[in-house]
Design a protein around this motif. Structure first.
Motif, PDB file in Angstrom:
ATOM      1  N   LYS A  93       1.060  -1.203   0.028  1.00  0.00           N
ATOM      2  CA  LYS A  93       0.183  -0.070  -0.073  1.00  0.00           C
ATOM      3  C   LYS A  93       0.858   1.138  -0.083  1.00  0.00           C
ATOM      4  O   LYS A  93       2.107   1.109   0.295  1.00  0.00           O
ATOM      5  CB  LYS A  93      -0.867   0.089   1.198  1.00  0.00           C
ATOM      6  CG  LYS A  93      -2.146  -0.939   1.091  1.00  0.00           C
ATOM      7  CD  LYS A  93      -2.975  -0.661   2.301  1.00  0.00           C
ATOM      8  CE  LYS A  93      -4.151  -1.539   1.978  1.00  0.00           C
ATOM      9  NZ  LYS A  93      -5.267  -1.168   2.860  1.00  0.00           N
ATOM     10  N   THR A  94       0.192   2.261  -0.362  1.00  0.00           N
ATOM     11  CA  THR A  94       1.077   3.575  -0.464  1.00  0.00           C
ATOM     12  C   THR A  94       0.164   4.894   0.205  1.00  0.00           C
ATOM     13  O   THR A  94      -1.050   4.543   0.223  1.00  0.00           O
ATOM     14  CB  THR A  94       1.177   4.152  -2.009  1.00  0.00           C
ATOM     15  OG1 THR A  94       2.029   3.086  -2.810  1.00  0.00           O
ATOM     16  CG2 THR A  94       2.053   5.516  -1.977  1.00  0.00           C
ATOM     17  N   ALA A  95       0.437   5.366   1.109  1.00  0.00           N
ATOM     18  CA  ALA A  95      -0.166   6.605   1.862  1.00  0.00           C
ATOM     19  C   ALA A  95       0.862   7.646   2.088  1.00  0.00           C
ATOM     20  O   ALA A  95       1.799   7.703   2.299  1.00  0.00           O
ATOM     21  CB  ALA A  95      -0.812   5.806   3.095  1.00  0.00           C
ATOM     22  N   THR A  96       0.077   8.844   2.062  1.00  0.00           N
ATOM     23  CA  THR A  96       0.724  10.153   2.292  1.00  0.00           C
ATOM     24  C   THR A  96       1.130  10.089   3.737  1.00  0.00           C
ATOM     25  O   THR A  96       0.503   9.404   4.445  1.00  0.00           O
ATOM     26  CB  THR A  96       0.160  11.124   1.833  1.00  0.00           C
ATOM     27  OG1 THR A  96      -1.335  11.558   2.468  1.00  0.00           O
ATOM     28  CG2 THR A  96      -0.393  11.465   0.320  1.00  0.00           C
ATOM     29  N   LEU A  97       1.930  10.893   4.196  1.00  0.00           N
ATOM     30  CA  LEU A  97       2.268  11.173   5.443  1.00  0.00           C
ATOM     31  C   LEU A  97       1.094  11.604   6.184  1.00  0.00           C
ATOM     32  O   LEU A  97       0.859  11.366   7.420  1.00  0.00           O
ATOM     33  CB  LEU A  97       3.347  12.212   5.600  1.00  0.00           C
ATOM     34  CG  LEU A  97       3.918  12.519   7.117  1.00  0.00           C
ATOM     35  CD1 LEU A  97       4.492  11.043   7.696  1.00  0.00           C
ATOM     36  CD2 LEU A  97       5.128  13.332   6.974  1.00  0.00           C
ATOM     37  N   ASP A  98       0.371  12.742   5.660  1.00  0.00           N
ATOM     38  CA  ASP A  98      -0.939  13.022   6.339  1.00  0.00           C
ATOM     39  C   ASP A  98      -1.711  11.976   6.541  1.00  0.00           C
ATOM     40  O   ASP A  98      -2.703  11.804   7.467  1.00  0.00           O
ATOM     41  CB  ASP A  98      -1.845  14.282   5.553  1.00  0.00           C
ATOM     42  CG  ASP A  98      -0.657  15.742   5.489  1.00  0.00           C
ATOM     43  OD1 ASP A  98      -0.036  15.680   6.472  1.00  0.00           O
ATOM     44  OD2 ASP A  98      -0.934  16.296   4.582  1.00  0.00           O
ATOM     45  N   GLU A  99      -2.142  10.961   5.596  1.00  0.00           N
ATOM     46  CA  GLU A  99      -3.153  10.090   5.675  1.00  0.00           C
ATOM     47  C   GLU A  99      -2.601   8.985   6.777  1.00  0.00           C
ATOM     48  O   GLU A  99      -3.439   8.651   7.488  1.00  0.00           O
ATOM     49  CB  GLU A  99      -3.260   9.385   4.383  1.00  0.00           C
ATOM     50  CG  GLU A  99      -3.811  10.008   3.120  1.00  0.00           C
ATOM     51  CD  GLU A  99      -3.708   9.062   1.890  1.00  0.00           C
ATOM     52  OE1 GLU A  99      -4.499   9.420   1.296  1.00  0.00           O
ATOM     53  OE2 GLU A  99      -2.740   8.301   1.632  1.00  0.00           O
ATOM     54  N   LEU A 100      -1.255   8.899   6.917  1.00  0.00           N
ATOM     55  CA  LEU A 100      -0.922   7.989   7.916  1.00  0.00           C
ATOM     56  C   LEU A 100      -1.062   8.468   9.315  1.00  0.00           C
ATOM     57  O   LEU A 100      -1.479   7.753  10.109  1.00  0.00           O
ATOM     58  CB  LEU A 100       0.656   7.701   7.648  1.00  0.00           C
ATOM     59  CG  LEU A 100       1.270   6.473   8.251  1.00  0.00           C
ATOM     60  CD1 LEU A 100       0.656   5.179   7.787  1.00  0.00           C
ATOM     61  CD2 LEU A 100       2.699   6.414   8.013  1.00  0.00           C
ATOM     62  N   LYS A 109       5.255  12.034   0.475  1.00  0.00           N
ATOM     63  CA  LYS A 109       4.941  13.312   0.871  1.00  0.00           C
ATOM     64  C   LYS A 109       5.203  14.305  -0.217  1.00  0.00           C
ATOM     65  O   LYS A 109       6.496  14.186  -0.803  1.00  0.00           O
ATOM     66  CB  LYS A 109       6.001  13.952   1.898  1.00  0.00           C
ATOM     67  CG  LYS A 109       5.650  15.414   2.506  1.00  0.00           C
ATOM     68  CD  LYS A 109       6.647  15.546   3.671  1.00  0.00           C
ATOM     69  CE  LYS A 109       6.259  17.136   4.028  1.00  0.00           C
ATOM     70  NZ  LYS A 109       7.054  17.783   5.038  1.00  0.00           N
ATOM     71  N   GLU A 110       4.142  14.886  -0.822  1.00  0.00           N
ATOM     72  CA  GLU A 110       4.255  15.901  -2.040  1.00  0.00           C
ATOM     73  C   GLU A 110       4.638  15.103  -3.241  1.00  0.00           C
ATOM     74  O   GLU A 110       5.196  15.391  -4.016  1.00  0.00           O
ATOM     75  CB  GLU A 110       5.144  16.923  -1.831  1.00  0.00           C
ATOM     76  CG  GLU A 110       4.672  17.983  -0.890  1.00  0.00           C
ATOM     77  CD  GLU A 110       5.865  18.916  -0.560  1.00  0.00           C
ATOM     78  OE1 GLU A 110       6.701  19.325  -1.276  1.00  0.00           O
ATOM     79  OE2 GLU A 110       5.417  19.829   0.269  1.00  0.00           O
ATOM     80  N   GLY A 111       4.008  13.636  -3.277  1.00  0.00           N
ATOM     81  CA  GLY A 111       4.298  12.783  -4.353  1.00  0.00           C
ATOM     82  C   GLY A 111       5.566  12.135  -4.303  1.00  0.00           C
ATOM     83  O   GLY A 111       5.698  11.511  -5.275  1.00  0.00           O
TER      84      GLY A 111
END
Length: 87
Positions: free
Chosen positions: A2-9, A26-28
């Motif tokens: 899975k992939t998640a942004t830092l904010d999502e995590l 973070k920022e792609g």
């Protein structure tokens, strides 16, 4: 994986309960991996777990030393990530 942004995590505690690793972005851009800490193997004594932790820590230290990366550089990089989050 899975992939998640830092904010999502940070905002979604369900992600923290995933079994497999998560690529954190973070920022792609990838910034690291989150690997969930599984419940300790109760069949191993605390002493055995401490020895395994020491071996893993020593390996990380050796790899960083081989690359010429100091503890201060790691601390600075981590602090910079948090500074970026505050802006």
């Amino acid at each position: 994986m899975k992939t998640a942004t830092l904010d999502e995590l940070q905002k979604n505690s369900a992600l923290l309960k995933e079994v497999g690793p998560i690529l954190v972005t973070k920022e792609g851009h990838p910034i690291g991996f989150f690997r969930p800490l599984l419940a300790p193997d109760e069949s191993l004594s605390i002493q055995a777990r401490r020895e395994l932790f020491k071996k893993a820590s020593d390996k990380v230290r050796r790899l960083l030393n081989e690359k010429g990366i100091t503890e201060e550089q790691v601390d600075t990089d981590i602090a910079a990530l948090f500074e970026d989050d505050r802006r």
